[in-house]
Write an enzyme that holds these catalytic residues in place. Structure first.
Site, PDB file in Angstrom:
ATOM      1  N   SER A   1     106.494  72.681 116.042  1.00  0.00           N
ATOM      2  CA  SER A   1     105.121  72.192 116.182  1.00  0.00           C
ATOM      3  C   SER A   1     104.411  72.364 114.851  1.00  0.00           C
ATOM      4  O   SER A   1     104.332  73.477 114.335  1.00  0.00           O
ATOM      5  CB  SER A   1     104.384  72.971 117.271  1.00  0.00           C
TER       6      SER A   1
ATOM      7  N   ALA B   1      98.258  69.415 113.492  1.00  0.00           N
ATOM      8  CA  ALA B   1      97.764  68.059 113.286  1.00  0.00           C
ATOM      9  C   ALA B   1      98.780  67.170 112.570  1.00  0.00           C
ATOM     10  O   ALA B   1      98.681  65.941 112.612  1.00  0.00           O
ATOM     11  CB  ALA B   1      96.465  68.099 112.487  1.00  0.00           C
TER      12      ALA B   1
ATOM     13  N   GLY C   1     101.903  66.843 113.406  1.00  0.00           N
ATOM     14  CA  GLY C   1     102.897  66.311 114.337  1.00  0.00           C
ATOM     15  C   GLY C   1     103.959  67.315 114.722  1.00  0.00           C
ATOM     16  O   GLY C   1     103.745  68.532 114.657  1.00  0.00           O
TER      17      GLY C   1
ATOM     18  N   GLY D   1     101.577  74.328 122.214  1.00  0.00           N
ATOM     19  CA  GLY D   1     102.996  74.416 121.881  1.00  0.00           C
ATOM     20  C   GLY D   1     103.859  74.685 123.091  1.00  0.00           C
ATOM     21  O   GLY D   1     104.990  74.183 123.185  1.00  0.00           O
ATOM     22  N   ASP D   2     103.340  75.453 124.042  1.00  0.00           N
ATOM     23  CA  ASP D   2     104.083  75.734 125.275  1.00  0.00           C
ATOM     24  C   ASP D   2     104.212  74.474 126.124  1.00  0.00           C
ATOM     25  O   ASP D   2     105.262  74.212 126.711  1.00  0.00           O
ATOM     26  CB  ASP D   2     103.373  76.834 126.071  1.00  0.00           C
TER      27      ASP D   2
END
Length: 315
Positions: free
Chosen positions: A220, A223, A225, A251-252
């Site tokens: 991750s 911003a 991507g 992210g999870d």
């Protein structure tokens, strides 16, 4: 079924505030209480996608009981490991401009008996799981090699494992070759021991992690991507986000989307990007449901913009 393991879960309180001024009384415009911890969030996102999930986690005291109640209310099967210490409570302050300030408590220290009970609970519930997902920091009492031992046991049972942790715990686990690791930009930089300024730097770092032992790296980049690097190649995914409401658990959510979509290849990366983009538009650590996703807005390509800066990366 996706089994998640969260050794250091939490009860998360998120306050939305216009701005954060030190030393002043700040009046919240919104408040949420959610069950927290990276693995817990993965289970919540998997359940929101309509898939079965079982959450293994140590729970203690009134905060632990509330975490279990909140998870049950979301249709998540809980496999609790009773502990004498109280489950930690975390606080997040989300400002109107998207800046997030988090205060994370250390959590209880697990006794040797509680540690063994945690391992036994994972073993009892692992049979038939499509993925075992181990996430987050390790509580006091568990050494950095604990995740490595879990990876070895999962592989011995013929199962697949995804790992989202950082620091010494990640480096130790890489020796056992986890199937997927999911660092953010800061964790990726820490793992390779050098700063990352561009997407190209992140790509090189992800390849280094694969050489060290990771089967696939889902990174991750905030911003900038997301990246997926595996044995078949490398892909880059993005989706537009007009306004960030909260990036807690984004992210999870991405990892959950990736695994629900099969956990391999550009199609799974597209699902990860869609879930992450949806999550940052939601308050607190709310996990996206199918109606929150916009798959058509996602772009995935093998033409990676190696010169793109990583300013503000997180995840």
């Amino acid at each position: 079924m996706i089994l998640t393991v969260t050794p250091n879960p939490s009860l998360d309180r998120t306050y939305e505030v216009p701005s954060l001024d030190r030393g002043e009384v700040v009046r919240a415009t919104g408040e949420r209480v959610d069950p927290g911890g990276k693995g817990v969030n993965v289970s919540r996102a998997v359940a929101a996608a309509g898939r079965r999930t079982v959450a293994v986690l140590p729970l203690g005291g009134a905060p632990g009981a509330l975490v279990a109640d909140l998870l049950h209310a979301q249709g998540i099967e809980v496999a609790p490991v009773p502990v004498t210490g109280a489950t930690r409570s975390n606080i997040a302050l989300a400002e109107a401009d998207g800046v997030l300030t988090k205060i994370n408590a250390p959590g209880p220290e697990l006794t040797p008996d509680e540690q063994e009970n945690l391992l036994g609970t994972v073993r009892r519930h692992a049979a038939g799981a499509d993925w075992i997902v181990c996430c987050g920091s390790l509580p006091r009492g568990l050494g950095p090699s604990w995740y490595a031992a879990i990876v070895a046991r999962v592989h011995a049972a013929g199962l697949r494992i995804a790992l989202d942790t950082s620091g010494p715990a990640l480096l130790a686990a890489l020796r056992e070759r986890p199937d997927v690791v999911k660092p953010n930009a800061e964790e990726l930089a820490e793992a390779v021991g050098r700063p990352l300024a561009t997407v190209g730097d992140a790509l090189k770092a992800a390849k280094d992690l694969r050489e060290t032992g990771a089967g696939a790296v889902l990174a991750s980049l905030g911003a900038a991507g997301q990246l997926l690097v595996d044995a078949d190649g490398a892909w880059y995914g993005t989706a537009p986000v007009d306004a960030v409401r909260s990036n807690v658990g984004a992210g999870d959510a991405s990892l959950a989307g990736f695994l629900v979509a099969g956990g391999r290849g550009p199609e799974a990366l597209a699902a990860a990007v869609a879930h992450g983009a949806a999550a940052v538009r939601l308050p607190g650590s709310v996990m996206p449901a199918p109606g929150d996703l916009d798959p058509a807005a996602v772009t995935v390509t093998a033409d990676i913009p190696v010169d793109l800066p990583l300013d503000g990366a997180a995840g």
